[in-house]
Each structure stands twice: as structure tokens, then as C-alpha cells.
Design an enzyme around this catalytic site. Structure first.
Site, PDB file in Angstrom:
ATOM      1  N   ASP A 133      -8.341  -2.719 -16.513  1.00  0.00           N
ATOM      2  CA  ASP A 133      -7.385  -1.473 -17.167  1.00  0.00           C
ATOM      3  C   ASP A 133      -8.063  -1.115 -18.571  1.00  0.00           C
ATOM      4  OD1 ASP A 133      -5.625  -2.041 -14.826  1.00  0.00           O
ATOM      5  OD2 ASP A 133      -4.595  -3.821 -16.211  1.00  0.00           O
TER       6      ASP A 133
ATOM      7  N   ASN B  84      -8.213   3.904 -10.593  1.00  0.00           N
ATOM      8  CA  ASN B  84      -7.171   2.917 -10.110  1.00  0.00           C
ATOM      9  C   ASN B  84      -5.859   3.368 -10.841  1.00  0.00           C
ATOM     10  OD1 ASN B  84      -5.846   0.191  -9.716  1.00  0.00           O
ATOM     11  ND2 ASN B  84      -5.895   0.056 -11.966  1.00  0.00           N
TER      12      ASN B  84
ATOM     13  N   HIS C 298      -2.010   2.190 -12.521  1.00  0.00           N
ATOM     14  CA  HIS C 298      -1.423   1.069 -13.142  1.00  0.00           C
ATOM     15  C   HIS C 298       0.062   1.453 -13.447  1.00  0.00           C
ATOM     16  CE1 HIS C 298      -1.264  -2.882 -15.419  1.00  0.00           C
ATOM     17  NE2 HIS C 298      -0.824  -2.239 -16.504  1.00  0.00           N
TER      18      HIS C 298
ATOM     19  N   LEU D 147     -10.773  -8.164  -9.320  1.00  0.00           N
ATOM     20  CA  LEU D 147     -11.778  -7.593 -10.373  1.00  0.00           C
ATOM     21  C   LEU D 147     -12.966  -6.756  -9.560  1.00  0.00           C
ATOM     22  CD1 LEU D 147     -12.031  -7.032 -13.288  1.00  0.00           C
ATOM     23  CD2 LEU D 147     -13.649  -8.729 -13.236  1.00  0.00           C
TER      24      LEU D 147
ATOM     25  N   GLY E 253       0.688  -1.267   0.081  1.00  0.00           N
ATOM     26  CA  GLY E 253      -0.001   0.152  -0.038  1.00  0.00           C
ATOM     27  C   GLY E 253       0.925   1.254   0.023  1.00  0.00           C
TER      28      GLY E 253
END
Length: 295
Positions: free
Chosen positions: A230, A187, A189, A172, A92
Site C-alpha cells: 500500500d 491495487n 485498498h 505481497l 472477488g
């Protein structure tokens, strides 16, 4: 002589009046629901604390009229503190950087819940140390209590969560959550999407694939979350070079530094309500210092 003196006084009075009242053209952003850029022309009188505005939104084609306090032209006065939920599966580090940014004022938000699929991961331990409630989702196999996706939505609503931030969460996201928080889940990535994204592309696997491809550049992407891995709308990216002799670990470290900076910047814009949507569905970040500029 007296006539000349009167004329001179009249000239000076007129000059001073013109200095006290001047035409100004400014750009500003109104708070929700008027989230688009608005161009305003108004008369600013030094002796007055209010201004008359007649504004037209260049995107929504809506006209606004009325009298507003001059201090309220600054949108920061209208933005409430946003409540955030962060999802993690590991250490995290992005969660920690966002949490620290909420404490130092860089992000006008408060992390009110942490969701994880690994109850003992570093991110969950950090949250518990800071007094942040931790929710396990999905629950462990064979758990006595069933905690469904609807239960998760209800739990987040009980904390009055405004936005959901995924920070290394490897599961997911259920459709129920996406429907409940439309255009409100982000999100991050570790590649320049749409390259090197999708199911199976996470962690060191991404950086190994980037190096093996011969790509000269990589970097993090912050995007909105939909029902697939994504594939949501890209909101922000940061580019780093891929060096000739890079290992996956070296590239990962370089990208991670930019991840921490980028996610905090995006969360700041999110909580300040500086994200607007173009007519073709592309999200843009409005500059904090210049509303006519987009990042």
C-alpha cells in the site's frame, strides 16, 4: 446599377467564405507514446475531410506536424483492446464488477487470466465458470511442481497481458512481477491511503481501525503497486462518511459500493490510455469528455 450588383455579389461571396472557414481551438490527447495533453490550433474546412495540425505538447515539449483525418482526432480510434490479469484471494466482487464492465463496453479490455493463492475461492470459481484461465500463485506448500515468480511473469506474457489488477489479493507481489510490469499494476485498498494501510491492514481490520480512530471519513483508494504493501503512487480515491454509530460491517458495505464504481472508472481510463504522469511522478486521470480536466 451593374457596378452595385457586382459589389453586392462580392460582399455576399466574402461573407459565405468566412462562414465556411473558421479558426478553431481544441484540446485532444494523442495515443502512446504521446500521452500528455496537447493543445492544437487548426483550420477546419467544411468541404475537406482532412485537417492540418501543428501541435505542441505542454508537458513533453514535442512538436507534431502533419495531416490527419478529422476522425482520427478522437483518440478512441487509436486505442487497442487491452488484456487484463486480475489477482484475487476471496470472493472477488471487484473482479466481477470489472468483468461485467468489459462485457458492457464500459471498460475497453478483456480479462484473460485470473491469479489466486486460494484455488477454491469464490473469485476463482467465478473465473472458471466464465472460461477464464486460473493460475495458482504462490503454489501450495509441498506441491510437486515448482511455480516461481519468473514462471508467473512468463505465464502472463504468454497471455499478452497489458495490465495487472489486484482485487483483494493478500500476498505481497514479487519483485520480478513489478519489474516486468512497471507502472502497469494497480491495487484497490478499502481506506483513504496513506491512512490505515500497510502490512496487516486488510478486510474488516481496516474498517475497525478507522472507526476506533474516530476518523470522520473513509473510502477506497486505487494506487500503483510497488515492492511494499500500500505504498505505491495514489491514482484515485472516493470518500464516504463514517457515521457516529457505524459498525465495521456497515462501513465496509458503504465503502464496497464505492470500490466497485471507482475501480471500473479507473480501469476504463487505464484501457483508454487516459492516465498521464505529471513531471513530479504523480499519476492523473484525464477526463473522458474533457481532455483539459483531470479527475
Amino acid at each position: 446599377m451593374e457596378a452595385q450588383s457586382v459589389a453586392l455579389r462580392g460582399y455576399i461571396h466574402g461573407a459565405l467564405s468566412s462562414l465556411q472557414s473558421r479558426k478553431t481551438d481544441v484540446s485532444t490527447k494523442f495515443p502512446k507514446p504521446y500521452s500528455s495533453e496537447i493543445r492544437c490550433s487548426f483550420q477546419s474546412i467544411r468541404s475537406s475531410t482532412k485537417i492540418n495540425l501543428r501541435c505542441t505538447s505542454s508537458v513533453e515539449k514535442v512538436e507534431y506536424k502533419g495531416v490527419f483525418d478529422t476522425e482520427e482526432v478522437n483518440p478512441k480510434h487509436k486505442v487497442s483492446l487491452k488484456k487484463l490479469a486480475v489477482f484475487v484471494s476471496g470472493g472477488g466482487s471487484n473482479f466481477r464488477s470489472i468483468y461485467e464492465a468489459t462485457l458492457n463496453g464500459s471498460v475497453h479490455g478483456d480479462i484473460v487470466a485470473l491469479v489466486t493463492n486460494k484455488h477454491e475461492c469464490g473469485g476463482a470459481e467465478y473465473a472458471r465458470d466464465k472460461g477464464i484461465p486460473v493460475i495458482l500463485f504462490p503454489p501450495r506448500k509441498g506441491a510437486e511442481e515448482v511455480f516461481s515468480a519468473d514462471d508467473l511473469v512468463n505465464a502472463l506474457r504468454s497471455y499478452n497481458v497489458d495490465f495487472v489488477l489486484l482485487a483483494g489479493y493478500l500476498k505481497l507481489i514479487p519483485t520480478e512481477l513489478i519489474k516486468a510490469y512497471q507502472k502497469a499494476i494497480l491495487n484497490i485498498h478499502p481506506s483513504l491511503l496513506p491512512a490505515f494501510g500497510g502490512k496487516g491492514y486488510y478486510g474488516m481490520k481496516v474498517h475497525k481501525a478507522v472507526i476506533a480512530s474516530g476518523a470522520r471519513y473513509s473510502g477506497p483508494t486505487v494506487h500503483y503497486v510497488d515492492e511494499e504493501y500500500d505504498t505505491g503512487r495514489i491514482l484515485a480515491q472516493r470518500v464516504v462518511p463514517v457515521l457516529a454509530n457505524d459498525t465495521a460491517e456497515e462501513l465496509a458495505a458503504r465503502v464496497l459500493v464505492e470500490e466497485h464504481k471507482l475501480y471500473v472508472e479507473v480501469c476504463s481510463a487505464l484501457c483508454d490510455e487516459r492516465i498521464i504522469w505529471r513531471e513530479d511522478g504523480v499519476p492523473l486521470i484525464q477526463s473522458k469528455h474533457d481532455p483539459t480536466h483531470y479527475l
